[in-house]
Design a protein around this motif. Structure first.
Motif, mmCIF file in Angstrom:
data_model
loop_
_atom_site.group_PDB
_atom_site.id
_atom_site.type_symbol
_atom_site.label_atom_id
_atom_site.label_comp_id
_atom_site.label_asym_id
_atom_site.label_seq_id
_atom_site.Cartn_x
_atom_site.Cartn_y
_atom_site.Cartn_z
ATOM 1 N N LEU A 1 0.547 -1.094 0.027
ATOM 2 C CA LEU A 1 0.353 -0.192 0.165
ATOM 3 C C LEU A 1 0.940 1.516 0.590
ATOM 4 C CD1 LEU A 1 -2.733 0.920 -0.111
ATOM 5 C CD2 LEU A 1 -2.989 0.920 2.716
ATOM 6 N N ARG A 2 1.679 1.350 0.468
ATOM 7 C CA ARG A 2 2.644 2.168 0.623
ATOM 8 C C ARG A 2 3.560 2.581 -0.648
ATOM 9 N NH1 ARG A 2 3.783 0.188 5.747
ATOM 10 N NH2 ARG A 2 5.817 -0.600 5.559
ATOM 11 N N ALA A 3 3.838 1.515 -1.247
ATOM 12 C CA ALA A 3 4.455 1.318 -2.656
ATOM 13 C C ALA A 3 3.172 1.904 -3.685
ATOM 14 C CB ALA A 3 4.625 0.251 -2.706
ATOM 15 N N VAL A 4 2.347 1.716 -3.676
ATOM 16 C CA VAL A 4 1.186 2.258 -4.500
ATOM 17 C C VAL A 4 0.460 3.873 -3.769
ATOM 18 C CG1 VAL A 4 0.591 0.167 -5.403
ATOM 19 C CG2 VAL A 4 -0.591 1.000 -4.105
ATOM 20 N N SER A 5 1.015 3.836 -2.748
ATOM 21 C CA SER A 5 -0.047 5.714 -2.663
ATOM 22 C C SER A 5 1.071 6.919 -2.794
ATOM 23 C CB SER A 5 0.139 5.094 -0.960
ATOM 24 O OG SER A 5 -0.634 4.726 -0.818
ATOM 25 N N ASN A 6 2.532 6.479 -3.445
ATOM 26 C CA ASN A 6 3.367 7.442 -3.808
ATOM 27 C C ASN A 6 2.833 7.714 -5.512
ATOM 28 O OD1 ASN A 6 6.187 8.591 -5.301
ATOM 29 N ND2 ASN A 6 5.970 8.726 -2.775
ATOM 30 N N LEU A 7 2.943 9.150 -5.572
ATOM 31 C CA LEU A 7 2.395 9.957 -6.856
ATOM 32 C C LEU A 7 3.894 9.091 -7.977
ATOM 33 C CD1 LEU A 7 0.759 10.549 -9.076
ATOM 34 C CD2 LEU A 7 1.721 13.117 -8.325
ATOM 35 N N THR A 8 4.695 9.480 -7.461
ATOM 36 C CA THR A 8 5.509 8.960 -8.476
ATOM 37 C C THR A 8 5.815 7.840 -9.050
ATOM 38 O OG1 THR A 8 7.538 10.498 -7.901
ATOM 39 C CG2 THR A 8 8.236 8.941 -8.513
ATOM 40 N N ASP B 1 -8.730 7.841 -1.448
ATOM 41 C CA ASP B 1 -8.808 6.572 -2.065
ATOM 42 C C ASP B 1 -7.395 7.248 -3.039
ATOM 43 O OD1 ASP B 1 -9.217 5.769 -4.950
ATOM 44 O OD2 ASP B 1 -11.813 5.247 -4.437
ATOM 45 N N VAL B 2 -6.473 6.285 -2.628
ATOM 46 C CA VAL B 2 -5.097 6.647 -2.842
ATOM 47 C C VAL B 2 -5.540 6.620 -4.806
ATOM 48 C CG1 VAL B 2 -3.347 5.380 -3.444
ATOM 49 C CG2 VAL B 2 -4.373 5.433 -1.462
ATOM 50 N N LEU B 3 -6.456 5.813 -5.753
ATOM 51 C CA LEU B 3 -6.375 5.887 -7.518
ATOM 52 C C LEU B 3 -7.016 7.021 -7.805
ATOM 53 C CD1 LEU B 3 -5.605 4.052 -8.971
ATOM 54 C CD2 LEU B 3 -8.341 3.047 -8.989
ATOM 55 N N MET B 4 -7.987 7.255 -7.054
ATOM 56 C CA MET B 4 -8.649 8.639 -6.812
ATOM 57 C C MET B 4 -7.844 9.519 -7.124
ATOM 58 S SD MET B 4 -11.058 7.893 -8.894
ATOM 59 C CE MET B 4 -12.024 9.328 -9.150
ATOM 60 N N ARG B 5 -6.795 9.508 -6.505
ATOM 61 C CA ARG B 5 -6.327 10.831 -5.839
ATOM 62 C C ARG B 5 -4.762 10.905 -6.737
ATOM 63 N NH1 ARG B 5 -5.597 11.849 1.331
ATOM 64 N NH2 ARG B 5 -7.699 11.957 1.047
ATOM 65 N N HIS B 6 -4.951 9.534 -7.178
ATOM 66 C CA HIS B 6 -4.111 10.026 -8.351
ATOM 67 C C HIS B 6 -4.056 10.583 -9.469
ATOM 68 C CE1 HIS B 6 -1.107 8.188 -5.551
ATOM 69 N NE2 HIS B 6 -0.474 7.576 -5.927
ATOM 70 N N ALA B 7 -5.641 9.866 -10.393
ATOM 71 C CA ALA B 7 -5.979 9.694 -11.399
ATOM 72 C C ALA B 7 -6.222 11.233 -11.512
ATOM 73 C CB ALA B 7 -6.654 9.273 -11.756
#
Length: 179
Positions: free
Chosen positions: A18-25, A101-107
């Protein structure tokens, strides 16, 4: 590398993942690896990072199991590693009520970073649906996304499709408005 042998979905289940995918980079690195493997240098160029930063982020993704080395080759005595996604898609856990919601924030970050000069289709619609209509619309959106993902051609420019079908949190109905 053909993607036929990739698992369909990688389920994020650990805090490290989760930490790995939570980063925008790192999200953008995974996007760069969607269709074809790449070296650290190629990833750095695609994402606009320094090679050292790219290497750091890829190592974290690899340790979390989200990307993997799919081939190596010797170039002037140095082993060059090609990285690819570990699965066709990544499934994040439900963030829970009030959670980010990490996915939506990245989107949204990707949408904001995209060229305003290019063609974009962004829309929000407020609907009132029965439970059955809600479920049907969700299934149709997912099927449409799957249909077009199968048509994706790695030689064409990227296009991102993001959708969110949800029931908003109830608003405070007391006189005077918000909580």
């Amino acid at each position: 590398m053909p993607t036929d042998d990739l698992p369909e979905t990688f389920h994020v289940t650990t805090d490290e993942q989760l930490r790995a995918v939570s980063n925008l980079t790192r999200h953008r690195i995974m996007a760069a690896l969607r269709f074809e493997p790449a070296t650290i240098t190629q990833i750095a160029e695609r994402v606009g990072l320094a090679k050292g930063s790219s290497s750091y982020h890829v190592r974290l993704l690899e340790r979390a199991g989200l990307v993997k080395v799919v081939r190596t080759r010797k170039v002037r005595g140095v082993t060059e590693r090609y990285y690819a996604m570990a699965a066709r898609s990544v499934m994040l856990p439900d963030p829970g009520e009030g959670g980010p919601d990490v996915l939506m924030r990245h989107a949204v970050a990707d949408l904001e970073a995209s060229s305003a000069d290019g063609e974009r289709h962004v829309r929000m619609a407020h609907l009132r649906l029965t439970d059955e209509q809600f479920a049907e619309l969700g299934a149709r959106l997912e099927a449409l996304a799957d249909e077009y993902r199968k048509l994706s051609d790695p030689s064409l420019p990227d296009a991102s499709l993001v959708f969110a079908l949800f029931h908003p949190a109830p608003r405070d109905q007391t006189p005077g408005g918000a909580k």
